[in-house]
Design a protein around this motif. Structure first.
Motif, mmCIF file in Angstrom:
data_model
loop_
_atom_site.group_PDB
_atom_site.id
_atom_site.type_symbol
_atom_site.label_atom_id
_atom_site.label_comp_id
_atom_site.label_asym_id
_atom_site.label_seq_id
_atom_site.Cartn_x
_atom_site.Cartn_y
_atom_site.Cartn_z
ATOM 1 N N SER A 35 -47.674 16.237 59.293
ATOM 2 C CA SER A 35 -49.218 16.447 59.413
ATOM 3 C C SER A 35 -49.448 17.854 59.370
ATOM 4 O O SER A 35 -50.474 18.365 58.993
ATOM 5 C CB SER A 35 -49.786 15.701 60.561
ATOM 6 O OG SER A 35 -49.337 16.295 61.590
ATOM 7 N N GLY A 38 -49.042 19.008 55.947
ATOM 8 C CA GLY A 38 -50.634 18.926 55.151
ATOM 9 C C GLY A 38 -51.483 19.829 55.728
ATOM 10 O O GLY A 38 -52.441 20.050 54.683
ATOM 11 N N ASP A 39 -51.969 20.024 57.010
ATOM 12 C CA ASP A 39 -52.865 20.956 57.484
ATOM 13 C C ASP A 39 -52.889 22.294 56.844
ATOM 14 O O ASP A 39 -53.629 22.788 56.206
ATOM 15 C CB ASP A 39 -52.920 20.964 59.003
ATOM 16 C CG ASP A 39 -53.380 19.710 59.340
ATOM 17 O OD1 ASP A 39 -53.821 18.806 58.905
ATOM 18 O OD2 ASP A 39 -53.135 19.593 60.800
#
Length: 190
Positions: A35, A38-39
């Motif tokens: 995550s 992804g950020d």
């Protein structure tokens, strides 16, 4: 002369090592914290080519920071080759324009201003290289990834009133080769 070669080889090896560690860290983050990865990828995409230009320009002038590491991160996270080529072009343009700014700042405001951007030790070291090899340090330190010597040398060029056309040629070629090398390493690594 032998000491100079050692400095160049060490600088190049450390620069490549820093780039490879950054790429390994990106890969590790993609596995350990997808995550977060992804950020970061979304942030790079949101800022895109403009973000590369701004970060390279600022990092090459007023706020020296490791722009190479940001650049390889952006390249690694780039979606396609057209974005990759635009990032290289933006980085080359920003690095070249920043080197011209450094040159003119030094030419106009001399050492008083230059010492606000680089340390006295960096200035002395860069001047020794410049005195010994003329414009060639602009080329070879400009190509080395994460070189701590390139920005001070661009100031020295202005302080010594180096011919602007000669400076521009060496600076542009070094920035082109520098960012093309970084992009090749980032695109091919891992």
């Amino acid at each position: 002369m032998a000491d100079d070669h050692v400095v160049i080889v060490k600088s190049f090896a450390l620069g490549i090592a820093a780039v490879l560690v950054t790429l390994l860290a990106i890969e590790a983050i993609s596995i350990i914290a997808p995550s977060l990865y992804g950020d970061v990828a979304q942030t790079v995409k949101a800022w895109g080519v403009a973000g590369v230009f701004v970060s390279v320009f600022i990092g090459s002038t007023a706020l020296p920071f490791p722009t190479d590491l940001l650049f390889v991160t952006a390249v690694k996270l780039a979606d396609n080759s057209s974005v990759l080529f635009a990032m290289i072009a933006a980085a080359v343009a920003a690095g070249f324009l920043a080197s011209l700014l450094n040159y003119w700042l030094a030419k106009l405001f001399r050492e008083t201003l230059v010492l606000k951007f680089v340390s006295q030790d960096q200035l002395v070291s860069a001047k020794k290289w410049f005195d010994k090899y003329g414009p060639f340090p602009i080329l070879f330190f400009g190509i080395i990834p994460s070189s701590p010597v390139f920005d001070p040398i661009t100031f020295i060029a202005g302080l010594t009133d180096m011919d602007l056309k000669q400076f521009a040629l060496y600076s542009f070629v070094s920035r082109f080769l520098h960012f093309a090398l970084l992009a090749l390493i980032a695109a091919r690594a891992l």
